[in-house]
Design a protein around this motif. Structure first.
Motif, PDB file in Angstrom:
ATOM      1  N   ALA A  21     -17.549  17.675  -2.958  1.00 27.49           N
ATOM      2  CA  ALA A  21     -17.392  16.216  -2.828  1.00 27.49           C
ATOM      3  C   ALA A  21     -18.603  15.612  -2.123  1.00 27.49           C
ATOM      4  N   LYS A  22     -19.051  16.253  -1.055  1.00 31.67           N
ATOM      5  CA  LYS A  22     -20.238  15.764  -0.337  1.00 31.67           C
ATOM      6  C   LYS A  22     -21.464  15.820  -1.235  1.00 31.67           C
ATOM      7  N   GLN A  23     -21.603  16.918  -1.962  1.00 34.38           N
ATOM      8  CA  GLN A  23     -22.737  17.088  -2.879  1.00 34.38           C
ATOM      9  C   GLN A  23     -22.767  15.977  -3.930  1.00 34.38           C
ATOM     10  N   LEU A  24     -21.579  15.542  -4.383  1.00 38.28           N
ATOM     11  CA  LEU A  24     -21.480  14.497  -5.409  1.00 38.28           C
ATOM     12  C   LEU A  24     -21.413  13.093  -4.799  1.00 38.28           C
ATOM     13  N   SER A  25     -21.663  13.001  -3.499  1.00 40.88           N
ATOM     14  CA  SER A  25     -21.656  11.720  -2.769  1.00 40.88           C
ATOM     15  C   SER A  25     -20.307  11.005  -2.829  1.00 40.88           C
ATOM     16  N   MET A  26     -19.244  11.784  -2.832  1.00 41.09           N
ATOM     17  CA  MET A  26     -17.899  11.213  -2.773  1.00 41.09           C
ATOM     18  C   MET A  26     -17.484  11.093  -1.318  1.00 41.09           C
TER      19      MET A  26
END
Length: 101
Positions: A21-26
Protein backbone atom coordinates in the motif's frame (compact mmCIF):
# COMPACT_ATOMS: atom_id res chain seq x y z
CA UNK A 1 -13.85 -8.09 -5.44
CA UNK A 2 -10.74 -10.07 -6.29
CA UNK A 3 -8.84 -12.65 -4.29
CA UNK A 4 -5.61 -14.59 -4.24
CA UNK A 5 -4.31 -17.42 -2.04
CA UNK A 6 -0.76 -17.42 -0.67
CA UNK A 7 1.28 -20.16 0.98
CA UNK A 8 2.63 -17.71 3.56
CA UNK A 9 1.79 -16.98 7.17
CA UNK A 10 -0.74 -14.33 8.08
CA UNK A 11 1.90 -11.94 9.54
CA UNK A 12 4.03 -11.99 6.39
CA UNK A 13 0.98 -11.32 4.21
CA UNK A 14 -0.38 -8.61 6.50
CA UNK A 15 2.96 -6.77 6.61
CA UNK A 16 3.32 -7.29 2.85
CA UNK A 17 -0.04 -5.61 2.24
CA UNK A 18 0.94 -2.60 4.36
CA UNK A 19 4.28 -2.31 2.51
CA UNK A 20 2.55 -2.70 -0.87
CA UNK A 21 0.00 0.00 0.00
CA UNK A 22 2.82 2.41 0.86
CA UNK A 23 4.65 1.48 -2.34
CA UNK A 24 1.49 2.30 -4.34
CA UNK A 25 1.04 5.60 -2.44
CA UNK A 26 -2.19 4.45 -0.82
CA UNK A 27 -3.21 5.85 2.54
CA UNK A 28 -3.53 3.32 5.36
CA UNK A 29 -6.75 4.25 7.18
CA UNK A 30 -6.99 1.39 9.64
CA UNK A 31 -5.40 -2.01 10.22
CA UNK A 32 -6.30 -4.82 12.60
CA UNK A 33 -4.02 -7.84 12.54
CA UNK A 34 -6.17 -9.96 14.88
CA UNK A 35 -9.14 -9.71 12.50
CA UNK A 36 -7.03 -9.73 9.32
CA UNK A 37 -8.52 -6.44 8.13
CA UNK A 38 -6.91 -3.45 6.44
CA UNK A 39 -8.68 -0.32 5.15
CA UNK A 40 -6.92 1.81 2.53
CA UNK A 41 -7.68 4.91 0.51
CA UNK A 42 -6.43 5.72 -2.97
CA UNK A 43 -6.63 8.77 -5.19
CA UNK A 44 -8.88 11.71 -4.81
CA UNK A 45 -8.45 15.14 -6.24
CA UNK A 46 -10.19 17.80 -8.24
CA UNK A 47 -12.52 15.46 -10.17
CA UNK A 48 -12.73 12.45 -7.85
CA UNK A 49 -13.37 11.56 -4.22
CA UNK A 50 -10.96 8.68 -4.60
CA UNK A 51 -11.51 5.06 -3.62
CA UNK A 52 -11.81 3.06 -0.42
CA UNK A 53 -10.17 -0.34 -0.44
CA UNK A 54 -10.93 -3.10 2.04
CA UNK A 55 -8.54 -6.02 2.40
CA UNK A 56 -9.33 -9.15 4.40
CA UNK A 57 -7.01 -12.07 5.11
CA UNK A 58 -8.72 -15.39 5.80
CA UNK A 59 -7.15 -18.72 6.62
CA UNK A 60 -7.86 -21.25 3.91
CA UNK A 61 -6.19 -24.33 5.29
CA UNK A 62 -2.82 -25.48 6.51
CA UNK A 63 -0.35 -22.61 5.99
CA UNK A 64 -2.56 -21.04 3.31
CA UNK A 65 -4.24 -17.65 3.54
CA UNK A 66 -6.57 -16.00 1.07
CA UNK A 67 -6.50 -12.24 0.54
CA UNK A 68 -9.79 -10.63 -0.50
CA UNK A 69 -9.54 -7.11 -2.00
CA UNK A 70 -12.57 -4.89 -2.60
CA UNK A 71 -12.44 -1.33 -3.92
CA UNK A 72 -15.30 1.15 -4.20
CA UNK A 73 -15.72 4.83 -4.84
CA UNK A 74 -15.40 7.03 -1.76
CA UNK A 75 -18.25 9.18 -3.10
CA UNK A 76 -21.65 8.39 -1.63
CA UNK A 77 -23.25 8.29 -5.07
CA UNK A 78 -21.44 7.23 -8.20
CA UNK A 79 -23.13 5.79 -11.26
CA UNK A 80 -20.10 4.19 -12.97
CA UNK A 81 -16.50 3.58 -12.00
CA UNK A 82 -15.22 3.03 -15.57
CA UNK A 83 -13.20 0.01 -14.40
CA UNK A 84 -11.25 1.97 -11.81
CA UNK A 85 -12.12 -0.33 -8.90
CA UNK A 86 -11.09 -3.44 -10.80
CA UNK A 87 -7.79 -1.83 -11.83
CA UNK A 88 -7.04 -0.83 -8.23
CA UNK A 89 -7.79 -4.34 -6.96
CA UNK A 90 -5.64 -5.91 -9.69
CA UNK A 91 -2.73 -3.54 -9.10
CA UNK A 92 -2.74 -4.20 -5.35
CA UNK A 93 -2.86 -7.98 -5.82
CA UNK A 94 -0.24 -8.09 -8.58
CA UNK A 95 2.17 -5.85 -6.67
CA UNK A 96 1.63 -7.87 -3.48
CA UNK A 97 2.31 -11.08 -5.41
CA UNK A 98 5.59 -9.63 -6.74
CA UNK A 99 6.61 -8.39 -3.30
CA UNK A 100 5.92 -11.68 -1.52
CA UNK A 101 7.61 -13.71 -4.23
Amino acid sequence: MQQITFHHGKRKIFDGILDTAKQLSMDIIEHDFANGKIELADGGGLLSWGNKIEVHIKSSGSSKNTVHVSSRSAALLQVADWGTNSRIESKLIETLKENLG
